[in-house]
Write a protein that holds these residues in place. Sequence first.
Motif: not given
Length: 203
Positions: A182-203
């Motif tokens: 990604e451009g000049t700042k992110h170049t190569g294999v790194g260690h990431v955290i990825q999340v998909v979160v669904k906000k809780k529904l109002v009860k």
Amino acid sequence: MSKKMWDKNFEQNEYIYGSEPNAFIKEKAYLLKSRSRVACFAEGEGRNAVFLAELGHDVTAYDQSEVGLNKARDLAGETGVSIETVTSDLTHAVPPKEIYDAAVMVFGHVPRESQKFLVDNMLQSLKPGGLLLMEVYSEAQLQYNTGGPPSRELLYDPEQVLHWLRPHFCPYFYCGEADRVEGTKHTGVGHVIQVVVKKKLVK
């Protein structure tokens, strides 16, 4: 990382993280409902906001750097789409509550003491049932030297991230290696955290 520092980084002519969307956001964008109202947090030069606008979403980009957001608007214009921009430091300010269908944040490098506040901000900006898509560098990124800040205090602890996301539904969580060019700042294999979160529904 200060507004002054980000302004200086973004003053360069090129897009320092590139003009293409983050690979994780591109991969998971299908999860967003058609014509969603989307907030892109810590969005910098706008690559993810512009990509999502191209898909037909109504996008607002938030960042503390007006220099970065100027480039985001330029990129949108060059691409033929429109985005809204808001200059705001969301480690202190609070966005509107429960107005977005989705929130996106990629590599938001903020101090450890501000990270939970930022995550809470993103979640509270979502409507019930809204989605949060996030990719950040984990603390293990220090061993890779392929991008991101050289300080553990600006990286994320995966156990803490999971804790912050409770009690919402998390259908996807990944912590491990990913190749990023990604451009000049992110170049190569790194260690990431990825999340998909669904906000809780109002009860």
